[in-house]
Design a protein around this motif. Sequence first.
Motif, PDB file in Angstrom:
ATOM      1  N   TYR A  57     -14.952  14.173 -70.231  1.00  0.00           N
ATOM      2  CA  TYR A  57     -15.453  14.732 -71.517  1.00  0.00           C
ATOM      3  C   TYR A  57     -14.411  15.162 -72.335  1.00  0.00           C
ATOM      4  N   GLY A  58     -13.675  16.282 -71.378  1.00  0.00           N
ATOM      5  CA  GLY A  58     -12.289  16.617 -72.194  1.00  0.00           C
ATOM      6  C   GLY A  58     -11.838  15.836 -73.680  1.00  0.00           C
ATOM      7  N   VAL A  59     -11.234  14.492 -73.381  1.00  0.00           N
ATOM      8  CA  VAL A  59     -10.874  13.216 -73.145  1.00  0.00           C
ATOM      9  C   VAL A  59     -11.894  12.962 -74.737  1.00  0.00           C
ATOM     10  N   ALA A  60     -13.191  12.719 -74.433  1.00  0.00           N
ATOM     11  CA  ALA A  60     -14.024  12.130 -75.405  1.00  0.00           C
ATOM     12  C   ALA A  60     -14.481  13.324 -76.464  1.00  0.00           C
ATOM     13  N   ALA A  61     -14.022  14.464 -76.213  1.00  0.00           N
ATOM     14  CA  ALA A  61     -13.918  15.460 -77.345  1.00  0.00           C
ATOM     15  C   ALA A  61     -12.846  15.281 -77.879  1.00  0.00           C
ATOM     16  N   ALA A  62     -12.005  15.126 -77.479  1.00  0.00           N
ATOM     17  CA  ALA A  62     -10.659  14.755 -77.911  1.00  0.00           C
ATOM     18  C   ALA A  62     -10.539  13.309 -79.048  1.00  0.00           C
ATOM     19  N   LEU A  63     -11.560  12.886 -78.238  1.00  0.00           N
ATOM     20  CA  LEU A  63     -11.940  11.520 -79.098  1.00  0.00           C
ATOM     21  C   LEU A  63     -12.784  11.869 -80.455  1.00  0.00           C
ATOM     22  N   PHE A  64     -13.319  12.917 -80.780  1.00  0.00           N
ATOM     23  CA  PHE A  64     -14.135  13.118 -81.206  1.00  0.00           C
ATOM     24  C   PHE A  64     -13.746  13.311 -82.566  1.00  0.00           C
ATOM     25  N   VAL A  65     -12.955  13.791 -82.320  1.00  0.00           N
ATOM     26  CA  VAL A  65     -11.862  14.891 -83.667  1.00  0.00           C
ATOM     27  C   VAL A  65     -10.512  14.112 -83.667  1.00  0.00           C
ATOM     28  N   THR A  66     -10.075  13.215 -82.743  1.00  0.00           N
ATOM     29  CA  THR A  66      -8.716  12.327 -83.553  1.00  0.00           C
ATOM     30  C   THR A  66      -9.179  10.828 -84.726  1.00  0.00           C
ATOM     31  N   PHE A  67     -10.522   9.707 -83.799  1.00  0.00           N
ATOM     32  CA  PHE A  67     -10.920   9.270 -84.615  1.00  0.00           C
ATOM     33  C   PHE A  67     -12.144   9.589 -85.617  1.00  0.00           C
TER      34      PHE A  67
END
Length: 236
Positions: A57-67
């Motif tokens: 879920y941390g990875v998914a949250a990072a993708l929200f911000v990055t992409f």
Amino acid sequence: MADFHTFSERKHLTRTLLTSLWALIPVLTLGLGTLPLMIHATVRTKSPAQALATVPYGVAAALFVTFDPDVSATYEAVFGAAMFFSILVGTGHAFAIRSRVWQHPDAPLLHPLQQRQRALLAAHRDERAARETARGIAATDPQQALELGIGRVDLTDRPFPDGGLVDVNNVPAEALARHLTLSVELAAETVRTRVAVGGFASVEDLSVTMNLPPRHLDAVADRLVFLPPREAAGPG
């Protein structure tokens, strides 16, 4: 009593609604609240497995911000996958763990006296059931009861739990004195008498033969068992 049940039902319903709203945070926040929810679950459960499960879920949250989905089709696909994962998988995960998350980690400490009451009542029921089982064996198969050590409160290595039964015809005088509340002299006399008469047959027989005061054995009568004396039962 009816008011108590109504209050309990309302409390249960309120708790169910609130924990359901908690589990729906991934949906209500379009996935943005999934990571904080999982971190909260990890803190409450103190579970290493839950901490590990929070990483995706941390990875998914990072993708929200990055992409940014407006940059390209690839970015849009990655962003959509992260949102899909955070919302759908996160919601299912939240519902699966909500009972553990909202079970207070210090629940036994909140009502220690009630916890002790429940434990003692459970132990009492278990002990009583064990006595009934052991008493049934003593009634139907005395030889097996002797082999299992039923009623031998003087032995520390008995293989069969009997719920605290006392085998009047086979325990030593010290055990009789302690468990039947007899004087040392009377306990010794009881042992001599049981040898002479070939063992006692019942509580009434013991009471009459030893001339015990009325109701002296009432408090322990349900714990007494009268197996054949080992000398009379033969070897084994």
